[in-house]
Design an enzyme around this catalytic site. Structure first.
Site, mmCIF file in Angstrom:
data_model
loop_
_atom_site.group_PDB
_atom_site.id
_atom_site.type_symbol
_atom_site.label_atom_id
_atom_site.label_comp_id
_atom_site.label_asym_id
_atom_site.label_seq_id
_atom_site.Cartn_x
_atom_site.Cartn_y
_atom_site.Cartn_z
ATOM 1 N N ASP A 175 11.762 -12.446 53.490
ATOM 2 C CA ASP A 175 13.167 -12.441 53.013
ATOM 3 C C ASP A 175 13.334 -13.376 51.252
ATOM 4 O O ASP A 175 14.135 -13.809 52.050
ATOM 5 C CB ASP A 175 14.196 -12.473 53.968
ATOM 6 C CG ASP A 175 14.817 -11.149 53.918
ATOM 7 O OD1 ASP A 175 15.488 -10.759 53.308
ATOM 8 O OD2 ASP A 175 15.284 -11.483 55.174
ATOM 9 N N ARG A 177 15.726 -10.417 49.798
ATOM 10 C CA ARG A 177 16.722 -9.661 49.414
ATOM 11 C C ARG A 177 18.150 -10.534 48.842
ATOM 12 O O ARG A 177 18.276 -11.633 49.021
ATOM 13 C CB ARG A 177 17.076 -8.769 50.883
ATOM 14 C CG ARG A 177 16.028 -7.753 50.407
ATOM 15 C CD ARG A 177 16.158 -7.829 52.685
ATOM 16 N NE ARG A 177 16.136 -8.214 53.493
ATOM 17 C CZ ARG A 177 16.689 -7.775 55.044
ATOM 18 N NH1 ARG A 177 16.700 -6.582 55.392
ATOM 19 N NH2 ARG A 177 16.711 -8.594 55.619
#
Ligand code: ZN
Length: 251
Positions: A175, A177
């Site tokens: 992750d 993001r």
């Protein structure tokens, strides 16, 4: 660059619909609102659509930005956008969803994840709430690894790796993001507190860190099937997603 002919009227129409957001020595050009009637579970719902483009060049001379479009090859890159519903700036209660693009789930309706369900369901909740915004984050494919890498990750998953392990095998941290640009846009469109539609506490943290007033969180569970059960369990056990009562779902 070749000289581009545009008349003054076209420029006037566009310049009134562009907002410049200056942050961190770069510019985000936000264009909209644009009326977007959407088929939502068989009913036509009209959203206000905005799209944005982040650039290193910071200018209030929008004619310069417009002139660069034709030679910028933007179709080769991803641009994010937001669907706004109701009186988003002023409503007391506004629901927002930060939705990461999922080519397989959102477009093809893949059952390997629950993204397509979450996308439509978020739009419906926003509409039912009367005000809100759905941010569609186009650079978030496969939690930021990109579509081609996601295809590779899916192959590994078919051989028993879970989502997190597969990404690690391909050299990605779990992750990666980033929500900065979306938060800038959100702040431009509304300064009051928002309620976040998510099962993911990291989204809450990212928004809170960026100084956004958050009034609450509402989870979004559903659409569990034999195809996405393992994926959803991994989100809960490895990615810090909160588990709903009785099910095992996430975003
Ligand atoms: Zn998905």
């Amino acid at each position: 660059m070749k000289e581009i002919k545009h008349d003054h009227e076209a420029f006037t129409i566009l310049k009134d619909k562009i907002q410049l957001i200056k942050q961190r020595n770069k510019a985000t050009y936000l264009v909209g609102p644009i009326q977007l009637p959407v088929n939502l579970y068989g009913e036509t719902t009209v959203f206000q659509w905005y799209c944005w483009l982040s650039q290193d060049e910071v200018t209030e001379d929008y004619s310069h930005i417009i002139e660069k479009l034709a030679s910028s090859n933007l179709a080769e890159y991803q641009q994010s956008s937001v669907l706004v519903y109701g009186d988003f700036a002023n409503a007391e209660e506004a629901l927002i969803r930060m939705h990461s693009i999922c080519h397989t789930g959102d477009i093809f309706g893949s059952k390997r994840c629950d993204c397509g369900f979450q996308l439509k369901e978020s739009m419906k909740r926003i509409k039912d709430n009367g005000a809100g915004a759905l941010f569609y984050l186009a650079n978030h494919e496969g939690r930021g690894i990109g579509l081609f890498s996601k295809a590779m990750a899916y192959l590994l998953q078919e051989s028993g790796y879970d989502t997190v392990e597969a990404n690690e095998q391909l050299g990605f941290e779990n992750d990666t993001r980033n929500y900065e640009d979306a938060i800038d846009v959100l702040k431009q469109l509304r300064s009051k507190a928002v309620t976040l539609i998510t099962n993911n506490p990291k989204k809450m943290e990212a928004l809170e860190k960026a100084g956004l007033p958050i009034s609450g969180r509402t989870p979004l569970w559903g659409d569990v099937s034999e195809y996405n059960k393992k994926y959803l369990q991994t989100k809960v056990s490895k990615s810090g997603h909160m588990e709903a009562e009785g099910t095992c779902l996430n975003d």
